[in-house]
Design an enzyme around this catalytic site. Structure first.
Site, PDB file in Angstrom:
ATOM      1  N   GLU A  85       1.667  -2.395 -36.915  1.00 15.50           N
ATOM      2  CA  GLU A  85       0.601  -3.399 -37.008  1.00 15.50           C
ATOM      3  C   GLU A  85       0.316  -3.781 -38.460  1.00 15.50           C
ATOM      4  OE1 GLU A  85      -2.906  -1.787 -35.112  1.00 15.50           O
ATOM      5  OE2 GLU A  85      -2.557   0.204 -35.909  1.00 15.50           O
TER       6      GLU A  85
ATOM      7  N   CYS B  85       1.097  -4.028 -27.430  1.00 14.59           N
ATOM      8  CA  CYS B  85      -0.179  -3.665 -26.810  1.00 14.59           C
ATOM      9  C   CYS B  85      -1.363  -4.483 -27.345  1.00 14.59           C
ATOM     10  CB  CYS B  85      -0.456  -2.176 -26.980  1.00 14.59           C
ATOM     11  SG  CYS B  85      -0.621  -1.675 -28.692  1.00 14.59           S
TER      12      CYS B  85
ATOM     13  N   ARG C 199      -3.622   7.022 -28.073  1.00 13.59           N
ATOM     14  CA  ARG C 199      -3.614   6.691 -29.496  1.00 13.59           C
ATOM     15  C   ARG C 199      -4.669   7.548 -30.197  1.00 13.59           C
ATOM     16  NH1 ARG C 199      -5.089   0.842 -31.712  1.00 13.59           N
ATOM     17  NH2 ARG C 199      -7.188   1.491 -31.175  1.00 13.59           N
TER      18      ARG C 199
ATOM     19  N   ASN D 166      -2.760  -7.574 -32.718  1.00 21.15           N
ATOM     20  CA  ASN D 166      -4.080  -7.974 -33.249  1.00 21.15           C
ATOM     21  C   ASN D 166      -4.133  -7.776 -34.757  1.00 21.15           C
ATOM     22  OD1 ASN D 166      -4.711  -8.257 -30.582  1.00 21.15           O
ATOM     23  ND2 ASN D 166      -5.749  -6.277 -30.436  1.00 21.15           N
ATOM     24  N   ASP D 167      -3.713  -6.586 -35.177  1.00 23.29           N
ATOM     25  CA  ASP D 167      -3.738  -6.315 -36.610  1.00 23.29           C
ATOM     26  C   ASP D 167      -2.529  -6.921 -37.312  1.00 23.29           C
ATOM     27  OD1 ASP D 167      -6.123  -4.889 -37.287  1.00 23.29           O
ATOM     28  OD2 ASP D 167      -5.404  -3.305 -35.967  1.00 23.29           O
TER      29      ASP D 167
ATOM     30  N   ARG E 226      -9.664 -10.612 -38.658  1.00 19.58           N
ATOM     31  CA  ARG E 226      -9.751 -10.863 -37.218  1.00 19.58           C
ATOM     32  C   ARG E 226     -11.176 -10.971 -36.700  1.00 19.58           C
ATOM     33  NH1 ARG E 226      -7.336  -5.149 -34.759  1.00 19.58           N
ATOM     34  NH2 ARG E 226      -8.432  -5.641 -32.852  1.00 19.58           N
TER      35      ARG E 226
ATOM     36  N   ARG F 178      -7.181   3.634 -26.077  1.00 18.06           N
ATOM     37  CA  ARG F 178      -7.949   3.594 -27.332  1.00 18.06           C
ATOM     38  C   ARG F 178      -9.025   4.670 -27.237  1.00 18.06           C
ATOM     39  NH1 ARG F 178      -7.589  -2.409 -26.706  1.00 18.06           N
ATOM     40  NH2 ARG F 178      -6.707  -3.298 -28.610  1.00 18.06           N
TER      41      ARG F 178
ATOM     42  N   HIS G 127     -12.873  -5.918 -32.277  1.00 17.12           N
ATOM     43  CA  HIS G 127     -12.999  -4.829 -31.303  1.00 17.12           C
ATOM     44  C   HIS G 127     -14.207  -5.038 -30.399  1.00 17.12           C
ATOM     45  CE1 HIS G 127     -10.291  -2.848 -34.288  1.00 17.12           C
ATOM     46  NE2 HIS G 127      -9.632  -2.799 -33.162  1.00 17.12           N
TER      47      HIS G 127
HETATM   48  C1  PEP Z   1      -3.711  -4.093 -32.310  1.00 20.15           C
HETATM   49  O1  PEP Z   1      -4.001  -4.076 -33.504  1.00 20.15           O
HETATM   50  O2  PEP Z   1      -3.051  -5.004 -31.778  1.00 20.15           O
HETATM   51  C2  PEP Z   1      -4.172  -3.018 -31.420  1.00 20.15           C
HETATM   52  C3  PEP Z   1      -3.763  -2.946 -30.174  1.00 20.15           C
HETATM   53  O3  PEP Z   1      -5.077  -2.133 -31.923  1.00 20.15           O
HETATM   54  P1  PEP Z   1      -6.647  -2.446 -32.076  1.00 20.15           P
HETATM   55  O4  PEP Z   1      -6.914  -3.780 -31.438  1.00 20.15           O
HETATM   56  O5  PEP Z   1      -7.365  -1.349 -31.395  1.00 20.15           O
HETATM   57  O6  PEP Z   1      -6.810  -2.459 -33.554  1.00 20.15           O
HETATM   58 MG    MG Z   2      -4.812  -2.290 -34.344  1.00 16.86          MG
END
Ligand code: PEP
Ligand code: MG
Length: 574
Positions: free
Chosen positions: A435, A506, A334, A458-459, A469, A298, A191
């Site tokens: 996710e 996303c 979100r 991402n998750d 990550r 976010r 993040h």
């Molecule tokens: C993700 O996990 O891809 C996502 C968009 O949420 P974040 O990156 O805020 O965890």
């Molecule tokens: Mg996420």
């Protein structure tokens, strides 16, 4: 000239003098302060002292509630230490008489108390040393938090070099003279990296020991495209990078003609291209890009860097502002995904002490535990629902029971608002982030309860591949092209379409021009992209052929190895 290779976290090039941030865990430096700053330093110490008292009050309330009065005595012991004159009087005295920073004066005072404890015969009293360190650490952390905030006081442009930066630290860089940052730790989709992109701050992370190799005042080039830091570059290298900077500006300008053009592939398949919103500063840029909506708002930034949660009114105002700016385009809000690496200072029990926070109390799990926070946010979103077109998105869902919990709270919030005589909230669609692999695998059971799906790659990648990550040691294993990831993505798209609902993506995969062809080939309905990459991705989508990519994806789904998948793409010149 020294070149250190790391992980490209946020694009762009920054050239300037380094400012090395001390490692808050280990180093407390002695800094001699000019006379005129000493009173302010004492004040800073007193503020940290008060904040520590507040911490203890909060901890006591919690202990009383959970464990009872007997255990709350421990807090009394901490309070006694905090009130000791060796702290309350000695620290200000040391600051004034020695002309030093509060952190140093405090560590000296703590050492003096420690020595007294060590001399004690009684084991019980000697053991109180641990309480002393505990209290000292709390005080120090408040002091160091403040000194980080003082980054805003830096008067000249510089590049920040640190062992690590938390997402909350990164938010604090906005509006400062910091042109870019480099850290020893961190991963590409942390993040911290995502926020750096949002704030358009070039960043390189995962550099192992950059914070030890660079000294404050060194000239440094930070290459956020290649993931490199160059220490003490020669004039030719500086000139070369200045040319690259100019070229990027020219390229960005050339993309501007794409605003407002349709986002369809060469063979006419339309993809909805939306933008991710991570901090309020981005809204103007997103409106300017003429994106088709905000696919991921976010909201965590509202909850970080503060000691009390944002009130309903404050939140409702923020959401209404964003919706008004985007109207009539949709804004997917979100609910806050706190936990993991996004630790709030709200004193929420749990996340701070977890050994494995990404697997812990995060997102909807945390909000279903702290329903007051959750309901406040839901009420704020509902109250803003008249100002435009909003949707609610729930992060970190892994079970049907969680959706029932969310629906219950949403219905309560709706009923409360009606009973309070507020305008009846509009019906707001409810979606979930997919996710966690578990959610992908039980999507057939989740879909009847929701209106849409947004895939958080991402998750999803981190949990599918068991690759943290934010851990630079396993960055090479964090692979969006891994067949397990692609198969899961395809399965989610198919399952959602089968139930006649729409599915967007996303995560950062939408901002990677090489990965986007796979998402296009799978036929996702929308891509929510980081604003920085929005026009570049639009350009890429407009140059693709969906029919060709749909076939390519079929082949890719049969591959057992990401190298084969990359080759399939490379063979198509992608
Ligand atoms: C993700 O996990 O891809 C996502 C968009 O949420 P974040 O990156 O805020 O965890
Ligand atoms: Mg996420």
């Amino acid at each position: 000239m020294i070149v250190i290779k790391g992980i490209a976290a946020s694009p762009g090039i920054a050239i300037g003098k380094a400012y090395v941030l001390e490692d808050e865990e280990i180093v407390v430096n002695r800094i001699e302060l000019p006379r005129e700053l000493l009173r302010a330093e004492v004040k800073r110490f007193k503020a940290a002292y008060k904040a520590t008292h507040r911490d203890l009050d909060a901890a006591e309330a919690k202990v009383l509630k959970v464990l009872g009065r007997q255990h709350a005595k421990l807090i009394d012991a901490h309070r006694l230490i905090l009130r000791d004159t060796l702290i309350t009087q000695d620290v200000p005295k040391r600051i004034l008489s020695e002309g030093v920073n509060a952190e140093f004066a405090l560590s000296e005072a703590l050492e003096a108390v420690n020595q007294q404890f060590e001399k004690m015969e009684d084991e019980f009293f000697r053991e109180r040393r641990h309480d002393l360190f505990d209290v000292g650490k709390r005080l120090l952390s408040h002091l160091l938090k403040q000194s980080k905030k003082n980054l805003a006081d830096i008067k000249d442009d510089c590049l920040l070099i640190a062992r690590n930066l938390l997402p909350s630290d990164t938010l604090g860089l906005h509006g400062t003279r910091i042109l870019g940052f480099a850290t020893d730790l961190g991963g590409k989709t942390s993040h911290t990296a995502i926020l750096a992109q949002s704030l358009e701050i070039p960043a390189v992370v995962g550099l192992s020991d950059v914070s030890r190799r660079v000294k404050t005042g060194d000239t440094v080039i930070l290459d956020g495209e290649q993931g490199m830091v160059i220490i003490s570059p020669g004039p030719e290298t500086v000139a070369k990078y200045q040319r690259v900077q100019q070229k990027t500006v020219a390229e960005d300008k050339a993309l501007e003609g794409l605003r407002g053009l349709p986002s369809a592939t060469l063979d006419g398949k339309v993809f909805k291209l939306e933008a991710n919103l991570d901090s309020p500063e981005e809204i103007k840029a997103i409106v300017g890009l003429q994106s088709e909506g905000i696919g991921l708002f976010r909201t965590e930034y509202l909850f970080l860097n503060r000691s009390s949660p944002p009130a309903e009114d404050e939140q409702a105002k923020v959401y209404a502002g964003v919706m008004r700016a985007m109207e009539p385009k949709p804004v997917v809000i979100r609910t806050a995904d706190i936990g993991g690496d996004r630790l709030s200072q709200l004193g929420i029990e749990g996340p701070k002490s977890e050994t494995n926070p990404f697997m812990g109390l995060r997102g909807v799990r945390l909000f279903l535990r702290h329903t007051d926070l959750f309901k406040t946010q839901l009420r704020a979103i509902l109250r803003a629902s008249h100002k435009g077109h909003s949707r609610i998105l729930i992060p970190m869902v892994s079970s049907v029971g969680e959706i029932h919990g969310v629906r219950r709270l949403l219905a309560q919030a709706q009923a409360e608002l009606q009973a309070e005589g507020l305008e009846e909230p509009r019906k707001v669609e409810l979606g979930i982030m997919v996710e966690i692999p578990a959610a992908a695998l039980i999507l057939d059971a989740l879909l009847p309860l929701i209106d849409f799906v947004s895939i958080g790659t991402n998750d999803l990648i981190q949990y599918t591949l068991a690759v943290d990550r934010i851990n630079e040691n396993v960055t090479h294993l964090y692979d969006p092209y891994h067949p397990a990831v692609l198969r899961l993505l395809d399965q989610i798209v198919q399952a959602t379409h089968k139930k006649g609902k729409w599915v967007g993506v996303c995560g950062e995969m939408t901002s990677d021009p090489h990965a986007v062809p796979l998402l296009v080939g799978m036929g996702v309905d929308s891509l929510s992209i980081s604003p920085r990459m929005f026009l570049r991705i639009k350009q890429a989508v407009r140059a693709l052929k969906h029919s060709v990519l749909a076939k390519l994806v079929k082949e890719a789904l049969n591959c057992g190895d990401s190298e084969q998948i990359r080759k399939l793409l490379a063979d198509q010149g992608l």
